[in-house]
Design an enzyme around this catalytic site. Structure first.
Site, PDB file in Angstrom:
ATOM      1  N   THR A  61       0.810  -1.207   0.000  1.00 45.18           N
ATOM      2  CA  THR A  61       0.000   0.000   0.000  1.00 45.18           C
ATOM      3  C   THR A  61       0.848   1.263   0.000  1.00 45.18           C
ATOM      4  OG1 THR A  61      -1.916   1.063   1.036  1.00 45.18           O
ATOM      5  CG2 THR A  61      -0.231   0.202   2.530  1.00 45.18           C
ATOM      6  N   CYS A  62       0.227   2.350  -0.434  1.00 42.01           N
ATOM      7  CA  CYS A  62       0.773   3.699  -0.321  1.00 42.01           C
ATOM      8  C   CYS A  62      -0.435   4.602  -0.020  1.00 42.01           C
ATOM      9  CB  CYS A  62       1.517   4.115  -1.584  1.00 42.01           C
ATOM     10  SG  CYS A  62       0.494   4.228  -3.066  1.00 42.01           S
ATOM     11  N   ARG A  63      -0.400   5.833  -0.407  1.00 45.46           N
ATOM     12  CA  ARG A  63      -1.525   6.726  -0.110  1.00 45.46           C
ATOM     13  C   ARG A  63      -2.760   6.372  -0.924  1.00 45.46           C
ATOM     14  NH1 ARG A  63      -3.406  11.991  -1.804  1.00 45.46           N
ATOM     15  NH2 ARG A  63      -4.444  13.004  -0.055  1.00 45.46           N
ATOM     16  N   MET A  89      -4.103   3.609   1.313  1.00 47.95           N
ATOM     17  CA  MET A  89      -4.508   3.943   2.678  1.00 47.95           C
ATOM     18  C   MET A  89      -5.721   4.870   2.713  1.00 47.95           C
ATOM     19  SD  MET A  89      -2.821   2.045   4.650  1.00 47.95           S
ATOM     20  CE  MET A  89      -3.352   2.740   6.209  1.00 47.95           C
TER      21      MET A  89
END
Length: 108
Positions: A61-63, A89
């Site tokens: 995951t990232c933003r 996220m």
């Protein structure tokens, strides 16, 4: 060229181990409880820090999904069983999933 593996927030358990490739300030603002923090730029030098994938596919995951998509593409080429967390996220927070961190969740 094959399609990149993805997973949705609803398919990932609240307590799942995931790989978070965001920067330190984003991580501090809020992350999944059992996430492993490895910023995207550090990934090649920190392969030893990756969670064991013998138990199945590990979400990355990232933003919002862009950086994690790059991470998944690279990790897949290296032979890792990973999938991009669709929506990152932002989707995790919107789904009401648990967060840990120093900041408030809305700064994700």
């Amino acid at each position: 060229m094959s399609e990149q593996p993805t997973t949705t927030v609803s398919e990932v358990a609240d307590d799942a181990v995931i790989i978070d490739v965001r920067e330190a300030n984003e991580w501090a603002a809020g992350h999944a409880p059992n996430a492993v923090h490895i910023p995207l730029g550090d990934l090649p030098s920190r392969l030893a820090d990756l969670p064991d994938t013998d138990a199945g596919t590990v979400a990355v995951t990232c933003r919002s999904g862009g950086r994690s998509s790059r991470a998944v593409a690279w990790l897949t080429q290296q032979g890792y069983d990973v999938a991009n967390l669709d929506g990152g996220m932002k989707a995790w927070e919107s789904a009401g999933k648990p967060l840990e961190g120093e900041g408030t969740p809305h700064v994700l």
